[in-house]
Design an enzyme around this catalytic site. Structure first.
Site, PDB file in Angstrom:
ATOM      1  N   HIS A  36       7.498   2.669   0.770  1.00  0.00           N
ATOM      2  CA  HIS A  36       6.129   2.322   0.345  1.00  0.00           C
ATOM      3  C   HIS A  36       5.803   0.877   0.731  1.00  0.00           C
ATOM      4  O   HIS A  36       5.095   0.176   0.001  1.00  0.00           O
ATOM      5  CB  HIS A  36       5.961   2.512  -1.170  1.00  0.00           C
TER       6      HIS A  36
ATOM      7  N   GLU B  73      10.745   7.632  -3.316  1.00  0.00           N
ATOM      8  CA  GLU B  73      10.281   8.396  -2.150  1.00  0.00           C
ATOM      9  C   GLU B  73      10.632   7.769  -0.806  1.00  0.00           C
ATOM     10  O   GLU B  73       9.820   7.782   0.123  1.00  0.00           O
ATOM     11  CB  GLU B  73       8.757   8.591  -2.237  1.00  0.00           C
TER      12      GLU B  73
ATOM     13  N   ASP C 112       2.110  -1.445  -1.858  1.00  0.00           N
ATOM     14  CA  ASP C 112       2.331  -0.093  -1.325  1.00  0.00           C
ATOM     15  C   ASP C 112       1.873  -0.092   0.119  1.00  0.00           C
ATOM     16  O   ASP C 112       1.498  -1.144   0.655  1.00  0.00           O
ATOM     17  CB  ASP C 112       1.594   0.964  -2.171  1.00  0.00           C
TER      18      ASP C 112
HETATM   19  C1  ACM Z   1       5.957   8.079  -7.818  1.00  0.00           C
HETATM   20  O1  ACM Z   1       5.087   8.787  -8.325  1.00  0.00           O
HETATM   21  N1  ACM Z   1       6.178   8.120  -6.502  1.00  0.00           N
HETATM   22  C2  ACM Z   1       6.758   7.180  -8.610  1.00  0.00           C
END
Ligand code: ACM
Ligand code: ZN
Length: 634
Positions: A280, A347, A206
């Site tokens: 991420h 995201e 991440d």
């Molecule tokens: C997530 O909670 N962004 C998968």
């Protein structure tokens, strides 16, 4: 009471015997989590001591490992040693019947019979035997503790037939936002298998850290695994100062990971690796800055909020990205035996792609109408990479945007909607809707918890069902509880956030839906709390705390309803800023009105005349703000 009597009798009988000699449950009533499919309690008990034998009936030493595990656990929990030997006297019989498909218990089920003279545990597979052993360990008295001089343990007589509702019963641990050591991950595995979980999903990358050695790309861990050290309130941290050394973090070498995988396999747990792309990805981009659209230079994020948006996504127009992903997934595929690789996919901010000439060219060349389709192009291309390495792809539900990859499995987190959509397209789904399964959310009144966000109470987790009415259950592989660790800086907090919500979820994923019973679950959970205490495991008691529900009266005026998730608690309160106890007014069910001039309500819960929840003080203005909030917002 029973324990005391048995213990006293035994001491009278045994001259020179150790005290306490016989350890039996306060009541021999059985408290299991998750609740088995079929259970019949019988009168009587099996007395376990070190003369009891373990007798194995299985080909090719298939049960030797689980048998050794069980003997070791028993010794750790109680101090009692039992051995494998041929003895016709008292024995625990382990039997592999290998009839999967021909009987109801399937690949993970078991049958357990405890009589006063023997214990018999049978299953089609070593996994089934392992789960039967978990049940057997939960039949031991809850306060069993090694070092207490226990010589005998009473196990209640019972007949159990048990098997899971779902084959995928997972927990996700984010080891990127905070790194947890190999020993901590193994301890976590030991904890989750008690409740028959069989998948540990590791979020390995991440913005805040890259956690797995990739031998062909050493910068990923040389740079990506390390950040500046910060502590305090996550999100408010200072960015890296000039020349500040990045000393905080860590990663698993491939040898470490092989050991974790083996440790997990011995406990029937599959490690699901997640490499979160295309977004991420700041830790990767910190190591290889040429792979984002803007090619900006970043350091690994240590938990600070950027004033401007970070370009933390890979450039989909850049072929080097796919070359690198091929290298990464080649090593990941070789390292992890799991049939799936999780590619994240969540995201992604798509604005940098929209402005990037390379991404624009890719869209033109591939006839992609918009950035959603560009993301879908990326995901489909990654699926091909994984497929070429013999792996199936799973990703967060954003992988639906712009068109789902042909064989993708969807992990539905933004509620159940994505899961429903995928199942309707005949794709497999793992359900992890945030408002029911996210273990990083508040689990009770926020004023009594370490800071985090959102709300997922124990009863939210317990009452959720992973199969929506409109969906064919065969597409739902199962579900998970997900622990993101931005605000989980140490392993004690991992435990606190996991338990007891993961007890509730274990029942959702293992037990028949018809067996769900909240009040009964709470009784069983409270017995489990004694086991946690004996094992030194931290857990949350948030469900004993008061829930405040402001109710609008007229205009800007409101009153406050008080309640608790657990029934049968008394609530005492004050409006005069003093600490309430059971000599103060008791809440009687009618919403409370703030007396003129009062600005704060203090409350506490009691059970049977003793405090059981935390005292919580709440300001009137905070309740006024909550009047307009939705259920999961605070
Ligand atoms: C997530 O909670 N962004 C998968
Ligand atoms: Zn780009």
């Amino acid at each position: 009471m029973k324990r005391f009597n048995l213990r006293v009798c035994f001491c009278f009988l045994m001259i020179g015997a150790y005290f306490p000699a016989l350890w039996a449950a306060d009541s021999l009533h059985i408290h299991l989590i998750p609740q088995p499919v079929n259970i019949s309690e019988r009168p009587g008990e099996f007395v376990l001591d070190q003369k009891v034998s373990l007798m194995i009936d299985a080909p090719e030493e298939k049960l030797n490992e689980p048998a050794a595990w069980f003997a070791n656990q028993l010794k750790t929990i109680s101090g009692i040693s039992i051995q494998e030997r041929r003895s016709e006297k008292k024995a625990i019989h382990l039997k592999l019947i290998s009839a999967a498909g021909k009987n109801t218990i399937g690949n993970e089920g078991y049958k357990l019979s405890v009589t006063s003279s023997s214990i018999s545990l049978s299953a089609n597979t070593p996994a089934g035997i392992f789960y039967g052993m978990q049940t057997l360990l939960q039949l031991l008295p809850a306060d069993t503790k090694a070092g207490a001089g226990i010589k005998q343990l009473a196990i209640p007589c019972v007949e159990i037939t048990d098997y899971p509702r779902f084959g995928w019963r997972g927990i996700m641990l984010d080891v990127s936002r905070h790194f947890f050591t190999k020993a901590e991950v193994e301890r976590y595995i030991d904890e989750i298998v008690r409740f028959k979980y069989n998948v540990l999903h590791l979020h390995l990358s991440d913005d805040q850290g890259w956690r797995i050695e990739i031998k062909s790309l050493p910068q990923l861990t040389n740079v990506g695994a390390w950040r500046v050290k910060r502590t305090g309130n996550w999100g408010d941290f200072l960015p890296a100062l000039a020349n500040e050394p990045a000393t905080d973090g860590g990663f698993y070498t491939q040898d470490d990971m092989r050991e974790i995988i083996k440790y997990a396999q011995q406990r029937n747990v599959t490690i699901l690796p997640e490499i979160d792309v295309p977004a991420h990805s700041l830790a990767l981009i910190a190591a290889y800055p040429n792979l984002s659209c803007t090619q900006s230079l970043y350091s690994v994020n240590a938990g600070f909020r950027s004033p401007v948006r970070d370009d933390n996504a890979l450039c989909i127009g850049n072929d080097s990205v796919f070359t690198m992903l091929d290298k990464i997934f080649t090593e990941i595929a070789a390292l992890f035996p799991c049939e799936y690789i999780h590619i994240g996919g969540d995201e992604a901010y798509k604005g940098f792609w929209a402005d990037c000439p390379k991404c624009q060219k890719r869209m033109a060349d591939e006839h992609l109408k918009n950035v959603d389709e560009l993301q879908s192009y990326f995901v489909k291309r990654v699926e091909k990479i994984l497929k070429s390495k013999g792996k199936k792809m799973i990703g967060w539900d954003e992988i639906l945007e712009g068109g789902l990859a042909p064989e993708a499995t969807v992990m539905s987190w933004r509620g159940m909607k994505g899961g429903i959509e995928a199942a309707k397209m005949n794709h497999h789904v793992v359900m992890t809707p945030w408002d029911y399964t996210y273990l990083d959310l508040y689990q009770g009144e926020v004023n009594a918890e370490p800071p985090t966000y959102g709300m997922c109470r124990l009863s939210d987790s317990y009452n959720y069902d992973p199969v929506p009415d409109s969906v064919d259950e065969k597409y739902i592989l199962g579900g998970q509880g997900n622990l993101w660790t931005e605000r989980v800086p140490n392993f004690r907090q991992v435990e606190y956030m996991t338990w007891p919500r993961a007890l509730a979820l274990s029942e959702v994923y293992w037990s028949p839906k018809s067996a769900r019973n909240w009040d009964d679950f709470i009784k069983r959970m409270e017995v489990q709390f004694h086991r946690f205490d004996a094992a030194g495991i931290k857990y949350a008691r948030s469900a004993y705390n008061v829930i405040f529900t402001p109710v609008r009266n007229s205009g800007r005026d409101f009153s406050v309803k008080l309640s608790t998730e657990i029934k049968g608690l008394d609530i005492y309160y004050t409006f005069d800023n003093t600490d309430p106890d059971n000599f103060y007014p008791k809440y009687a069910g009618e919403p409370l009105v703030f007396p003129l001039g009062a600005t704060q309500l203090n409350v506490i819960t009691y059970r049977d005349g003793k405090p059981i929840g935390k005292q919580i003080n709440i300001k009137k203005e905070e309740l006024a703000v909550r009047l307009n909030a939705r259920r999961h917002e605070y």
